[in-house]
Scaffold this motif. Structure first.
Motif, PDB file in Angstrom:
ATOM      1  N   GLU A 114      -8.465 -30.031 -17.842  1.00 50.57           N
ATOM      2  CA  GLU A 114      -8.690 -29.942 -16.392  1.00 50.57           C
ATOM      3  C   GLU A 114      -9.472 -28.690 -16.008  1.00 50.57           C
ATOM      4  O   GLU A 114     -10.333 -28.733 -15.123  1.00 50.57           O
ATOM      5  N   ALA A 118     -13.111 -28.764 -14.317  1.00 51.62           N
ATOM      6  CA  ALA A 118     -13.381 -28.091 -13.043  1.00 51.62           C
ATOM      7  C   ALA A 118     -14.572 -27.144 -13.166  1.00 51.62           C
ATOM      8  O   ALA A 118     -15.413 -27.048 -12.252  1.00 51.62           O
ATOM      9  N   GLN A 122     -17.898 -27.186 -10.967  1.00 49.86           N
ATOM     10  CA  GLN A 122     -18.314 -26.012 -10.191  1.00 49.86           C
ATOM     11  C   GLN A 122     -19.757 -25.622 -10.492  1.00 49.86           C
ATOM     12  O   GLN A 122     -20.467 -25.112  -9.630  1.00 49.86           O
TER      13      GLN A 122
END
Length: 334
Positions: A114, A118, A122
């Protein structure tokens, strides 16, 4: 009955979930010593097959042919979760072999980890095939095809020489006829195989104790892939996953797969464990595996502690309040 309750989860004093499944523990003769549910339940190995799928490449010493590091070689058996160190090793491996990313048959995706996922979001990065957890396995297969002069574009097809050899190798290790092994297509697009649960355990015992493998070249290949799995445990999954936690223990060889299947070989004890959670849950793996190791009197408490640290039996809510517990409830068959 094929499946029995393995783990119960309580919220307060109320039973909220039950995870059913089956467990098989075998000795070095392949005899089932302990079982819960049906120890012969026909089970797809899914990613638990990866160490065995890597054996044809290891037999030809593909790691040495292309000058791969141990870390890069471990990717052949990995379900990597896309952390930066996985991607760095994959890109290095693919450069050495001469593989373009679009040659991988696995689809483009984001990392399973995760935090890594992420980070890619980003940075506004697109999905990539190299992020797929099976990309190391696919790279190893293409490397072998290059070396053997086999067609690289069709390496994933069941009739390809590589896939036929993988099937024959697994059948020999599991000691089951090729004709008795049902096949399917795995999530990454490769052929995958189903064998009885006790045969999965027996195969992992041979991975841990390759002296049990009849063919000397296969035995050496098994020893080499198992060695790099233990030497680079975080490559096999990531820093917070069951496979890596178990492989930090040099006495164990271990690999899980999708839909709740898991295999573990114990070297000193010359025993092996396989399990299948029928609802496919991976969250209850630590509870089940730790309980089995405890019942077997396993001496490395640090390994058991690592499992409980990954997924504690205590259940907390989002605010960190203790709200329930999970309990291993299976008993060995009479």
């Amino acid at each position: 009955m094929s499946f029995v309750p393995l783990v119960e989860e309580y919220r307060g004093n109320v039973l909220e979930n039950v995870h059913y499944g089956a467990v098989s523990v075998v000795d070095e003769s392949g005899k089932v010593l302990y079982a819960a549910g049906d120890p012969h339940h026909m089970t797809f190995l899914r990613s638990a097959a990866k160490p065995f799928q890597a054996l044809p490449a290891m037999k030809r010493r593909i790691d040495e042919v292309y000058g791969l590091t141990g870390e890069e070689t471990a990717l052949f058996a990995a379900s990597h979760r896309g952390e930066s160190f996985h991607i760095d090793a994959l890109e290095s491996l693919m450069r050495k072999i001469g593989i373009q990313e679009d040659a991988l048959h696995c689809c483009a995706t984001y990392p399973l980890n995760e935090d890594a996922k992420a980070e890619r979001h980003q940075n506004h990065e697109a999905k990539r095939r190299i992020f797929h957890n099976c990309s190391g396995k696919h790279s190893g297969m293409i490397a072998l095809c290059k070396h053997m002069g086999w067609d690289e574009a069709t390496y994933y097809q069941p009739e390809h020489p590589l896939q036929k050899e993988i099937l024959e190798t697994l059948a020999d290790i599991a000691e089951v006829p090729v004709s008795s092994i049902p096949q399917g297509i795995d999530g990454c697009g490769l052929p995958i195989f189903a064998i009885p649960l006790d045969r999965i355990a027996y195969s992992f015992l041979k991975l841990a104790c390759p002296d049990l493998i009849r063919d000397p070249e296969t035995a050496e290949a098994a020893a080499r892939i198992a060695k790099v799995m233990n030497e680079y445990p975080d490559i096999i999954a990531d820093t917070k996953f069951v496979c890596s936690a178990l492989l930090k223990d040099d006495n164990l060889t271990a690999k899980g797969g999708a839909k709740g299947v898991y295999g573990i070989g114990l070297r000193k004890e010359r025993l092996a464990i396989s399990l299948k959670v029928s609802d496919g849950s991976e969250q209850v793996w630590p509870c089940i595996i730790a309980t089995i190791l405890e019942r077997l009197g396993y001496s490395n408490q640090a390994t058991i502690d690592r499992l409980y640290e990954l997924v504690p039996n205590e259940i907390f809510n989002d605010g960190g309040t203790l709200v329930g517990e999970r309990r291993a409830v299976f008993e060995w068959n009479k």
